[in-house]
Every structure is written in structure tokens, then in C-alpha cells.
Design an enzyme around this catalytic site. Structure first.
Site, PDB file in Angstrom:
ATOM      1  N   HIS A 145       0.850  -1.188   0.000  1.00  0.00           N
ATOM      2  CA  HIS A 145       0.000   0.000   0.000  1.00  0.00           C
ATOM      3  C   HIS A 145       0.883   1.233   0.000  1.00  0.00           C
ATOM      4  O   HIS A 145       1.804   1.357   0.812  1.00  0.00           O
ATOM      5  CB  HIS A 145      -0.901   0.019   1.243  1.00  0.00           C
ATOM      6  CG  HIS A 145      -2.013  -0.978   1.191  1.00  0.00           C
ATOM      7  ND1 HIS A 145      -3.065  -0.958   2.089  1.00  0.00           N
ATOM      8  CD2 HIS A 145      -2.259  -2.014   0.359  1.00  0.00           C
ATOM      9  CE1 HIS A 145      -3.904  -1.947   1.803  1.00  0.00           C
ATOM     10  NE2 HIS A 145      -3.433  -2.595   0.763  1.00  0.00           N
ATOM     11  N   TYR A 158      -9.178   4.929   8.071  1.00  0.00           N
ATOM     12  CA  TYR A 158      -9.380   5.225   9.480  1.00  0.00           C
ATOM     13  C   TYR A 158     -10.458   6.302   9.563  1.00  0.00           C
ATOM     14  O   TYR A 158     -10.272   7.402   9.051  1.00  0.00           O
ATOM     15  CB  TYR A 158      -8.102   5.750  10.126  1.00  0.00           C
ATOM     16  CG  TYR A 158      -7.018   4.718  10.318  1.00  0.00           C
ATOM     17  CD1 TYR A 158      -6.811   4.121  11.559  1.00  0.00           C
ATOM     18  CD2 TYR A 158      -6.185   4.342   9.266  1.00  0.00           C
ATOM     19  CE1 TYR A 158      -5.806   3.186  11.753  1.00  0.00           C
ATOM     20  CE2 TYR A 158      -5.181   3.402   9.438  1.00  0.00           C
ATOM     21  CZ  TYR A 158      -4.991   2.833  10.685  1.00  0.00           C
ATOM     22  OH  TYR A 158      -3.995   1.902  10.867  1.00  0.00           O
ATOM     23  N   PRO A 216      -3.843  -0.775  18.883  1.00  0.00           N
ATOM     24  CA  PRO A 216      -3.646  -1.206  17.492  1.00  0.00           C
ATOM     25  C   PRO A 216      -3.866  -0.114  16.453  1.00  0.00           C
ATOM     26  O   PRO A 216      -3.666  -0.365  15.260  1.00  0.00           O
ATOM     27  CB  PRO A 216      -4.674  -2.328  17.335  1.00  0.00           C
ATOM     28  CG  PRO A 216      -5.751  -2.005  18.330  1.00  0.00           C
ATOM     29  CD  PRO A 216      -5.035  -1.385  19.493  1.00  0.00           C
ATOM     30  N   TYR A 243       3.974   6.114  10.109  1.00  0.00           N
ATOM     31  CA  TYR A 243       3.131   4.991   9.718  1.00  0.00           C
ATOM     32  C   TYR A 243       3.923   3.924   8.969  1.00  0.00           C
ATOM     33  O   TYR A 243       3.767   2.730   9.208  1.00  0.00           O
ATOM     34  CB  TYR A 243       1.957   5.468   8.867  1.00  0.00           C
ATOM     35  CG  TYR A 243       0.825   4.476   8.821  1.00  0.00           C
ATOM     36  CD1 TYR A 243      -0.085   4.393   9.874  1.00  0.00           C
ATOM     37  CD2 TYR A 243       0.669   3.597   7.754  1.00  0.00           C
ATOM     38  CE1 TYR A 243      -1.125   3.458   9.854  1.00  0.00           C
ATOM     39  CE2 TYR A 243      -0.365   2.679   7.721  1.00  0.00           C
ATOM     40  CZ  TYR A 243      -1.254   2.612   8.781  1.00  0.00           C
ATOM     41  OH  TYR A 243      -2.270   1.688   8.771  1.00  0.00           O
TER      42      TYR A 243
END
Length: 391
Positions: A72, A201, A292, A385
Site C-alpha cells: 500500500h 481510518y 492497534p 506509519y
């Protein structure tokens, strides 16, 4: 029995450490309280940082990952139906993430260790670790009805939060830091083609939601919920209704399909310091836990054992103890960076109730708008990230 490194725990941290040491000619024995089937069937995280993928390649266990993993190059953050794509690769010099289930990583490692003749003992629930403050640690356990003693040079505690390794360190010698969040995640695995090629998200007035995937035919989705709720309070129809509400936009709709697994997990942050005591080294969840939201648990464990493997290699090949002596300090530097990012992502994307709820939500909107308007802010999210190359 004798080995150079005794490894407690056959999850991804323990098995990866064993494999990395094997490639350097360093002997290890792995002890696991659960069965092999249980360990390999646990549905866990599935987002791998660039650095984690690189380590798995170095460990020579990335064949299936290369074929079945989903790279990704971006991730989506959504607020009240307003979706923003963060171009990860564009902002980080080409770095990316790969979606590949943790249980698949464990399978790959277990199969490789078995093929290479690695010694792994499953279903040994009575492990005790002794003498780590001396030069001759001993790990005792029962296997096939026989009490065994494993003599070793070093012990690696990779047995998770509930394992024996961390509590082997005297309480007066360790300090713990903890934050318990007032919500949990309801996670589901559904037999349906993912509705988005990249993760989403979403912050919605009803609560957080996450769209992820495991394969081209399996979707992994999450909903913020009360950690005290039971699965029975969440029939499939209600789950899909909430997912549609929290993830949907005016021009995008979530695909639905049969739910084949669901569970509720409480969210917490936890760090135990130090990560070394004598000849015992903690790695992964035995030393730290993150919510998480930032997808960091597995990646942080991999960073730990990669550093530990390199430090043990330096010792056995060159007689240097520098890496072992600085292991805890160096690992904790990354641990606290990841703790902050995971807390920040959680604070950005979840609904917080209480007297300050309206104020908190306006702050979240401001952060979201800042991500949209500032390349620097978006780059900070992207760098953390995909995983910082060095901390």
C-alpha cells in the site's frame, strides 16, 4: 539440554529471532506454552512496515509474503464522511506498508524452522527461568511427561504480556508505565472483497471504524465499542449497519459479506523498563503494548528481535558485548516514539465521551484540517506509519 539462546515464546518475535540466529550459525531452542495450531490460527495485526518486510526478506522467509502481500502506497483518514488520502510513498521517499496477516508470518517462520531442523517445543505451559543474573541461566519445562533443564548463555523473553519472562525480573528492578483507554475494538473478518484498496481510518460521532483487508477475498474491519460489551450484543446486522454508517461517504459504499470471525479487544498502552536484566532480554509484547490504531505491535516486536539478533551475532562472532549492553536503551528509544504515535492516532480517530467531549471533537477536527492543509503534518503521519528507518 544445552543451547546458546533459549527463546520463550513461539509467536512472531520468538520464531523470527530463532531464524535470524540460525542464519548466523547461532543455536537456539524455542519454548511455547500453546499448541502450534493455536499460535498459527490467532488472528492478529496485518500491516507490516517497510522495515519489517526488509527484515523478513533478510530472514529468508518472505516468499509467500512477496506473492500474497498487498503493498500500500497510501492510507486514508476520514472525519464525518470527509476522506483524506495520505500518500505514504510520495511523502517518504518511496517507502510503503504491506498488508499480510501476522498469523501468515508465524506460519512462514514455523515452516522454515521445521525445515531447517530448529528445536521448537510446543505445549509447555510450566516454563520457569532462573539464574539470569549469573553466567549460567537455566530454563526448566516439562515436555512429553519429562521435566527438562535447558542450559544456555542467554534467554530471550518473547512470550507476550502474560508470559513468565517479564515477571522473572524482580519487581523492585522494573518500572511499568500504563494507560488504559475507555473503549475497545470489535474486530471482524468477513468473506467479502475489500471495498477499498487502502486502509481507511474513520472518526464518526458514533465512534471509530477501520477498513482493512487480509486478502483479495477477505476484509478485516473494526468498530469502536465498550470493552465490557459481549459479542452477543453485536449481531451481524448491527455490525454492518454501524460499519456502513461510520465508514460511508456520499459516493462510496461498503461491501458486505458473511462474517466468519469476531472478537472484542480492550485498548491499552504499556511499557516495562528495562528490557534487559542480566542475561534475560525482553522483546515484543512481553515488554510493551500499543493500541492497534497505529498498527505497530508486530512491527515493534520485529525491530526488537532484529536488534537483539544483531547484538548476539556481534557477541558470538566478534566477542563484542556493546550491543547487548545497550539493547534496552536503544529499543526503548523506538518504543516510546511508537507509543507516542499510537496514542496520537488513537486520540485523532476515536470518540471520547465525558464532560470535555465537545471540546475534544473540535480539536480532532482541527488536527484533521491541519493534515489536509500541511505537507509537513501529513509527512509526519506518513513517516511514522511506514516506520522510521532509525530511531
Amino acid at each position: 539440554m544445552r543451547t546458546q539462546v533459549a527463546i520463550v515464546g513461539a509467536g512472531p518475535a520468538g520464531m523470527l529471532l530463532s531464524q535470524l540466529l540460525h542464519l548466523q550459525g547461532i543455536d537456539s531452542v524455542v519454548l511455547e506454552r500453546r499448541s502450534r495450531e493455536y499460535v498459527q490460527q490467532r488472528v492478529r495485526a496485518g500491516v507490516l512496515e517497510q522495515g519489517t518486510v526488509d527484515v523478513l526478506r533478510e530472514a529468508d522467509v518472505a516468499d509467500r509474503l512477496e506473492k500474497q502481500g498487498h503493498p500500500h502506497h497510501g492510507v486514508n483518514v476520514q472525519f464525518d464522511g470527509d476522506r483524506l488520502r495520505i500518500p505514504l510513498s510520495e511523502l517518504t521517499g518511496g517507502r510503503s506498508i504491506t498488508v499480510y496477516g501476522q498469523q501468515e508470518v508465524v506460519k512462514d517462520l514455523a515452516e522454515r524452522r521445521e525445515r531447517d531442523g530448529g528445536r521448537v517445543y510446543y505445549e509447555v505451559p510450566d516454563v520457569t527461568v532462573e539464574g539470569v543474573e549469573t553466567e549460567k541461566p537455566v530454563v526448566r519445562f516439562t515436555s512429553e511427561g519429562r521435566v527438562r533443564e535447558l542450559h544456555c548463555d542467554y534467554v530471550a523473553g518473547c512470550d507476550g504480556f502474560h508470559g513468565v519472562s517479564r515477571t522473572t525480573i524482580p519487581e523492585k528492578e522494573r518500572t511499568t508505565y500504563e494507560r488504559v483507554y475507555p473503549f475497545g475494538w470489535l474486530g471482524i473478518l468477513a468473506e467479502v472483497e475489500p471495498s477499498s484498496e487502502e486502509l481507511i481510518y474513520s472518526n464518526h460521532p458514533n465512534g471509530f471504524a477501520l477498513h482493512s483487508l487480509r486478502s483479495s477475498t477477505l476484509s478485516r474491519l473494526y468498530l469502536q465499542c465498550d470493552p465490557g460489551e459481549s459479542i452477543e450484543q453485536w449481531p451481524d446486522e448491527l455490525i454492518w449497519e454501524e460499519l456502513q454508517t461510520r465508514l460511508g461517504t456520499s459516493d462510496w459504499k461498503l461491501r458486505e459479506g458473511p462474517i466468519i470471525d469476531k472478537n472484542i479487544t480492550a485498548l491499552r498502552s504499556f511499557v516495562s523498563e528495562p528490557m534487559r536484566y542480566g542475561r534475560l532480554f525482553l522483546a515484543g509484547d512481553s515488554a510493551h503494548i500499543v493500541p492497534p490504531t497505529g498498527a505497530k505491535g508486530l512491527n515493534l516486536a520485529v525491530a526488537d528481535v532484529d536488534r537483539l539478533a544483531r547484538s548476539l551475532t556481534d557477541y558470538y562472532h566478534h566477542g563484542s558485548t556493546t550491543g547487548l549492553e545497550t539493547y534496552s536503551e536503544e529499543c526503548l528509544r523506538r518504543v516510546w516514539r511508537v507509543q507516542h504515535f499510537s496514542w496520537w492516532m488513537t486520540s485523532l480517530t476515536h470518540r471520547f465521551d465525558g464532560p470535555d467531549a465537545a471540546y475534544d471533537r473540535r480539536l480532532q477536527r482541527s488536527q484533521f484540517d491541519y493534515l489536509r492543509s500541511s505537507t509537513a503534518a501529513a509527512t509526519t503521519l506518513a513517516e511514522n506509519y511506514v516506520g522510521l528507518a532509525a530511531v
